[in-house]
Design a protein around this motif. Structure first.
Motif, PDB file in Angstrom:
ATOM      1  N   GLY A  19      -1.515  -0.366  17.815  1.00 36.25           N
ATOM      2  CA  GLY A  19      -0.496  -0.404  16.782  1.00 36.25           C
ATOM      3  C   GLY A  19       0.732  -1.201  17.167  1.00 36.25           C
ATOM      4  N   GLN A  20       1.588  -1.411  16.159  1.00 37.92           N
ATOM      5  CA  GLN A  20       2.838  -2.133  16.368  1.00 37.92           C
ATOM      6  C   GLN A  20       3.986  -1.367  15.720  1.00 37.92           C
ATOM      7  OE1 GLN A  20       4.015  -5.933  14.183  1.00 37.92           O
ATOM      8  NE2 GLN A  20       3.680  -6.748  16.247  1.00 37.92           N
ATOM      9  N   VAL A  21       5.123  -1.348  16.399  1.00 40.39           N
ATOM     10  CA  VAL A  21       6.332  -0.717  15.880  1.00 40.39           C
ATOM     11  C   VAL A  21       7.335  -1.799  15.491  1.00 40.39           C
ATOM     12  CG1 VAL A  21       8.330   0.727  16.421  1.00 40.39           C
ATOM     13  CG2 VAL A  21       6.042   1.407  17.202  1.00 40.39           C
ATOM     14  N   LYS A  22       7.819  -1.718  14.252  1.00 35.18           N
ATOM     15  CA  LYS A  22       8.939  -2.555  13.826  1.00 35.18           C
ATOM     16  C   LYS A  22      10.202  -1.725  14.021  1.00 35.18           C
ATOM     17  CE  LYS A  22       8.834  -5.076  10.032  1.00 35.18           C
ATOM     18  NZ  LYS A  22       8.883  -5.450   8.587  1.00 35.18           N
ATOM     19  N   ALA A  23      11.035  -2.127  14.979  1.00 35.26           N
ATOM     20  CA  ALA A  23      12.215  -1.356  15.366  1.00 35.26           C
ATOM     21  C   ALA A  23      13.454  -1.921  14.678  1.00 35.26           C
ATOM     22  CB  ALA A  23      12.390  -1.389  16.883  1.00 35.26           C
ATOM     23  N   ALA A  24      14.175  -1.061  13.971  1.00 34.74           N
ATOM     24  CA  ALA A  24      15.330  -1.483  13.180  1.00 34.74           C
ATOM     25  C   ALA A  24      16.602  -1.435  13.999  1.00 34.74           C
ATOM     26  CB  ALA A  24      15.470  -0.603  11.944  1.00 34.74           C
ATOM     27  N   HIS A  25      17.394  -2.508  13.919  1.00 41.03           N
ATOM     28  CA  HIS A  25      18.622  -2.579  14.711  1.00 41.03           C
ATOM     29  C   HIS A  25      19.847  -2.055  13.965  1.00 41.03           C
ATOM     30  CE1 HIS A  25      18.578  -6.337  12.412  1.00 41.03           C
ATOM     31  NE2 HIS A  25      19.880  -6.407  12.593  1.00 41.03           N
ATOM     32  N   ASN A  26      19.733  -1.781  12.655  1.00 40.00           N
ATOM     33  CA  ASN A  26      20.828  -1.125  11.936  1.00 40.00           C
ATOM     34  C   ASN A  26      20.267  -0.371  10.729  1.00 40.00           C
ATOM     35  OD1 ASN A  26      20.516  -2.993   9.788  1.00 40.00           O
ATOM     36  ND2 ASN A  26      22.027  -4.387  10.688  1.00 40.00           N
ATOM     37  N   GLU A  27      21.133   0.389  10.066  1.00 38.06           N
ATOM     38  CA  GLU A  27      20.693   1.237   8.962  1.00 38.06           C
ATOM     39  C   GLU A  27      20.202   0.421   7.775  1.00 38.06           C
ATOM     40  OE1 GLU A  27      20.245   4.375   8.994  1.00 38.06           O
ATOM     41  OE2 GLU A  27      21.201   4.896  10.897  1.00 38.06           O
ATOM     42  N   THR A  28      20.785  -0.751   7.569  1.00 32.03           N
ATOM     43  CA  THR A  28      20.371  -1.593   6.439  1.00 32.03           C
ATOM     44  C   THR A  28      18.933  -2.064   6.606  1.00 32.03           C
ATOM     45  OG1 THR A  28      22.649  -2.348   6.087  1.00 32.03           O
ATOM     46  CG2 THR A  28      20.886  -3.691   5.146  1.00 32.03           C
ATOM     47  N   THR A  29      18.612  -2.546   7.794  1.00 33.38           N
ATOM     48  CA  THR A  29      17.248  -3.031   8.010  1.00 33.38           C
ATOM     49  C   THR A  29      16.262  -1.876   8.102  1.00 33.38           C
ATOM     50  OG1 THR A  29      17.609  -3.145  10.416  1.00 33.38           O
ATOM     51  CG2 THR A  29      18.014  -5.154   9.135  1.00 33.38           C
ATOM     52  N   LEU A  30      16.718  -0.714   8.573  1.00 31.03           N
ATOM     53  CA  LEU A  30      15.835   0.455   8.590  1.00 31.03           C
ATOM     54  C   LEU A  30      15.485   0.872   7.172  1.00 31.03           C
ATOM     55  CD1 LEU A  30      14.346   2.758   9.973  1.00 31.03           C
ATOM     56  CD2 LEU A  30      16.506   4.041  10.001  1.00 31.03           C
ATOM     57  N   LYS A  31      16.470   0.899   6.295  1.00 29.32           N
ATOM     58  CA  LYS A  31      16.215   1.262   4.906  1.00 29.32           C
ATOM     59  C   LYS A  31      15.222   0.299   4.272  1.00 29.32           C
ATOM     60  CE  LYS A  31      18.504   2.112   0.469  1.00 29.32           C
ATOM     61  NZ  LYS A  31      19.800   2.143  -0.262  1.00 29.32           N
ATOM     62  N   ALA A  32      15.398  -1.011   4.542  1.00 29.52           N
ATOM     63  CA  ALA A  32      14.472  -2.001   3.992  1.00 29.52           C
ATOM     64  C   ALA A  32      13.061  -1.790   4.539  1.00 29.52           C
ATOM     65  CB  ALA A  32      14.966  -3.409   4.323  1.00 29.52           C
ATOM     66  N   ALA A  33      12.945  -1.484   5.830  1.00 29.98           N
ATOM     67  CA  ALA A  33      11.629  -1.269   6.433  1.00 29.98           C
ATOM     68  C   ALA A  33      10.966  -0.020   5.862  1.00 29.98           C
ATOM     69  CB  ALA A  33      11.766  -1.151   7.950  1.00 29.98           C
ATOM     70  N   ILE A  34      11.747   1.036   5.635  1.00 30.22           N
ATOM     71  CA  ILE A  34      11.195   2.263   5.065  1.00 30.22           C
ATOM     72  C   ILE A  34      10.760   2.036   3.621  1.00 30.22           C
ATOM     73  CG2 ILE A  34      11.787   4.605   4.325  1.00 30.22           C
ATOM     74  CD1 ILE A  34      13.545   4.818   6.822  1.00 30.22           C
ATOM     75  N   ASN A  35      11.578   1.314   2.858  1.00 24.94           N
ATOM     76  CA  ASN A  35      11.200   1.005   1.471  1.00 24.94           C
ATOM     77  C   ASN A  35       9.907   0.207   1.417  1.00 24.94           C
ATOM     78  OD1 ASN A  35      13.392   2.335   0.403  1.00 24.94           O
ATOM     79  ND2 ASN A  35      14.666   0.493   0.225  1.00 24.94           N
ATOM     80  N   GLU A  36       9.772  -0.749   2.332  1.00 25.85           N
ATOM     81  CA  GLU A  36       8.543  -1.550   2.392  1.00 25.85           C
ATOM     82  C   GLU A  36       7.350  -0.666   2.751  1.00 25.85           C
ATOM     83  OE1 GLU A  36       6.183  -5.121   2.458  1.00 25.85           O
ATOM     84  OE2 GLU A  36       8.213  -4.770   1.718  1.00 25.85           O
ATOM     85  N   ALA A  37       7.532   0.231   3.720  1.00 23.10           N
ATOM     86  CA  ALA A  37       6.449   1.124   4.129  1.00 23.10           C
ATOM     87  C   ALA A  37       6.046   2.058   2.996  1.00 23.10           C
ATOM     88  CB  ALA A  37       6.859   1.927   5.362  1.00 23.10           C
ATOM     89  N   ASP A  38       7.037   2.596   2.282  1.00 22.00           N
ATOM     90  CA  ASP A  38       6.733   3.476   1.152  1.00 22.00           C
ATOM     91  C   ASP A  38       5.980   2.729   0.058  1.00 22.00           C
ATOM     92  OD1 ASP A  38       7.909   5.653   2.357  1.00 22.00           O
ATOM     93  OD2 ASP A  38       9.844   5.413   1.334  1.00 22.00           O
ATOM     94  N   TRP A  39       6.376   1.496  -0.173  1.00 16.06           N
ATOM     95  CA  TRP A  39       5.683   0.674  -1.178  1.00 16.06           C
ATOM     96  C   TRP A  39       4.244   0.413  -0.746  1.00 16.06           C
ATOM     97  CZ3 TRP A  39       3.160  -3.981  -1.543  1.00 16.06           C
ATOM     98  CH2 TRP A  39       2.962  -4.488  -2.834  1.00 16.06           C
ATOM     99  N   MET A  40       4.037   0.120   0.532  1.00 14.55           N
ATOM    100  CA  MET A  40       2.688  -0.123   1.043  1.00 14.55           C
ATOM    101  C   MET A  40       1.812   1.111   0.877  1.00 14.55           C
ATOM    102  SD  MET A  40       2.348  -3.266   2.082  1.00 14.55           S
ATOM    103  CE  MET A  40       0.919  -3.173   3.154  1.00 14.55           C
ATOM    104  N   LYS A  41       2.362   2.274   1.147  1.00 15.61           N
ATOM    105  CA  LYS A  41       1.591   3.513   0.957  1.00 15.61           C
ATOM    106  C   LYS A  41       1.229   3.710  -0.508  1.00 15.61           C
ATOM    107  CE  LYS A  41       3.620   6.259   4.738  1.00 15.61           C
ATOM    108  NZ  LYS A  41       4.416   7.466   5.046  1.00 15.61           N
ATOM    109  N   ARG A  42       2.208   3.503  -1.370  1.00 16.44           N
ATOM    110  CA  ARG A  42       2.034   3.803  -2.793  1.00 16.44           C
ATOM    111  C   ARG A  42       1.158   2.771  -3.501  1.00 16.44           C
ATOM    112  NH1 ARG A  42       6.920   3.721  -3.647  1.00 16.44           N
ATOM    113  NH2 ARG A  42       7.187   1.695  -4.665  1.00 16.44           N
ATOM    114  N   GLU A  43       1.381   1.483  -3.235  1.00 12.49           N
ATOM    115  CA  GLU A  43       0.738   0.430  -4.014  1.00 12.49           C
ATOM    116  C   GLU A  43      -0.489  -0.179  -3.335  1.00 12.49           C
ATOM    117  OE1 GLU A  43       1.752   0.292  -6.914  1.00 12.49           O
ATOM    118  OE2 GLU A  43       3.734   1.200  -6.784  1.00 12.49           O
TER     119      GLU A  43
END
Length: 435
Positions: free
Chosen positions: A131-155
């Protein structure tokens, strides 16, 4: 024979230092016949040769240097089921059906690496699928990464993707500078040079003719086929495949394809082997890692060494300033490495396209190509070899956005290097101010 050619130096990389001995292939001389002549003995060309031979046709592979000399032997060895263009962006621009097809293609690419390693018994490739971990360096990029992950799960139905909090990423990396991240379990790592050498040895053992130190100086159509001219011989074939990617400008035969790519130099450093107690604290799960900055860095642990890479090595040769920038970024993430010596530093070219995806298909009825992997080519180029074989057989596989007709010429090509510097400089500034 005509044309100019100068042998190119190899990369002084960790992979070259730790690879299995390379098989010696002959230099082509005299006249040869084949169903398909393949220019380039990297992942694309060798995978194509393998799948073409399995179809009952006869390929010949011509390599200007040695198998794996280019990007296939000097990359970071990271295997991911992705494109530089996200599936969410593909969905927004091209619709759900296209996004799902591209998702399928991406996962086919990681699976085929595993199949090829198993089929040829390339144990020295040290393939992992941890596996691979995408590590977020601030809250803005973490939120974007989580939104992308949630979209991937859902869609996309990607149920395996996991969200990590700051503690989870710290446990994964041994670094406390990240605020969280996303884990994609299907990714992995490989020894890239052993992988490509294993492919070359494997196809040769199955009867495919592979030639090294054999640049193609001219490629032209004649009498219902193609004619590939080298310094000491020629190959006459029914079809040709160009599999030279960012190194297409080595000879005039493939130079015209270079105008479809923005070659972006990527640098990599590797430390000395770390003391066991320190190595045990850093990246203990053996995954690969990326960060969310625009000038993205990636890192992994191999044989108790930290390997750290990223964009920004401008120019035509290795750059000390790029190495210094990588070392600074590495120490910023892992302060315990401040006094650790760098054992290796090297670089290579990444083939970037205007639309951020690779392309494959026909230049004309006799000539095919696949190129433009945008920094995610270990898996994708391996898969493109299989698709090239399908095109050779006269099939029309569904390659989604990768279709050759979508490949664009780079406008104002002579200004590409200053343009790359300008964009990269802007990205570096945004990263520096935390945007």
């Amino acid at each position: 024979m005509t044309g100019n050619w100068t042998a190119q130096p190899s990369a002084n990389s960790l992979w070259a230092s730790t690879a299995e001995p390379a098989r010696e292939f002959p230099v082509l001389s005299g006249e040869h016949q084949a169903d398909v002549v393949i220019i380039g003995a990297g992942y694309t060309g060798l995978s194509a040769a393998h799948h073409i031979a399995k179809s009952g046709l006869s390929p010949v592979v011509l390599e200007a240097n040695r198998p794996g000399w280019g990007a296939s032997g000097r990359n970071g060895g990271v295997i991911t089921a992705k494109f530089r263009l996200s599936f969410r962006e593909i969905d927004a621009a091209h619709g759900r059906a296209m996004a799902k097809r591209m998702y399928e293609i991406a996962h086919e690419s990681t699976d085929i690496v595993e199949k090829l390693v198993a089929e040829f018994g390339i144990t020295s490739a040290a393939l992992t699928r941890t596996g691979q971990v995408k590590a977020a360096h601030n809250e803005t990029t973490l939120k974007a990464a989580i939104n992308e992950a949630d979209w991937m799960k859902r869609e996309m139905g990607d149920a395996e993707v996991r969200i990590l909090d700051a503690r989870g990423v710290r446990d994964e990396t041994g670094s406390d500078i990240f605020v969280g991240g996303v884990l994609n379990p299907g990714s992995g790592g490989i020894h890239p040079l052993n992988y490509v050498r294993g492919l070359a040895d494997g196809v040769a053992r199955r009867g495919v003719a592979v030639f090294q130190d054999t640049p193609v100086l001219k490629l032209r159509r004649e009498q219902g086929g193609v004619f590939a001219e080298t310094p000491q011989g020629v190959v006459r074939a029914k079809q040709a495949i160009i599999a030279t990617n960012s190194y297409s400008d080595l000879t005039d035969a493939t130079r015209h394809l270079q105008h479809t790519l923005i070659p972006f130099r990527s640098a990599i450093i590797a430390t000395d082997q770390l003391p066991r107690n320190l190595a045990g604290r850093l990246m203990p799960t053996g995954r690969t890692y990326t960060e969310t900055k625009r000038m993205m860095r990636w890192f992994r642990m191999v044989d108790n060494r930290v390997i750290f890479g990223g964009r920004g090595a401008f120019g035509k040769q290795d750059s000390e300033s790029a190495v210094d920038a990588l070392r600074k970024a590495m120490v910023g993430i892992f302060p315990d490495l401040a006094d650790v010596r760098l054992a290796f530093k090297w670089s290579g070219l990444v083939g970037m396209t205007l639309d951020s995806v690779p392309h494959i298909g026909r230049l004309d009825e006799r000539t095919l190509f696949a190129m433009g992997y945008n920094g995610a080519g270990v898996a994708m180029s391996s898969l493109m070899g299989r698709y090239l074989a399908a095109f050779v057989r006269g099939e029309k596989p569904d390659v989604g956005l990768l279709d050759a007709s979508r490949l664009k010429i780079i406008p104002f090509y002579s200004f590409r290097e200053p343009a790359v510097r300008m964009v990269a400089g802007w990205y570096q500034f945004l990263d520096a101010i935390g945007q």
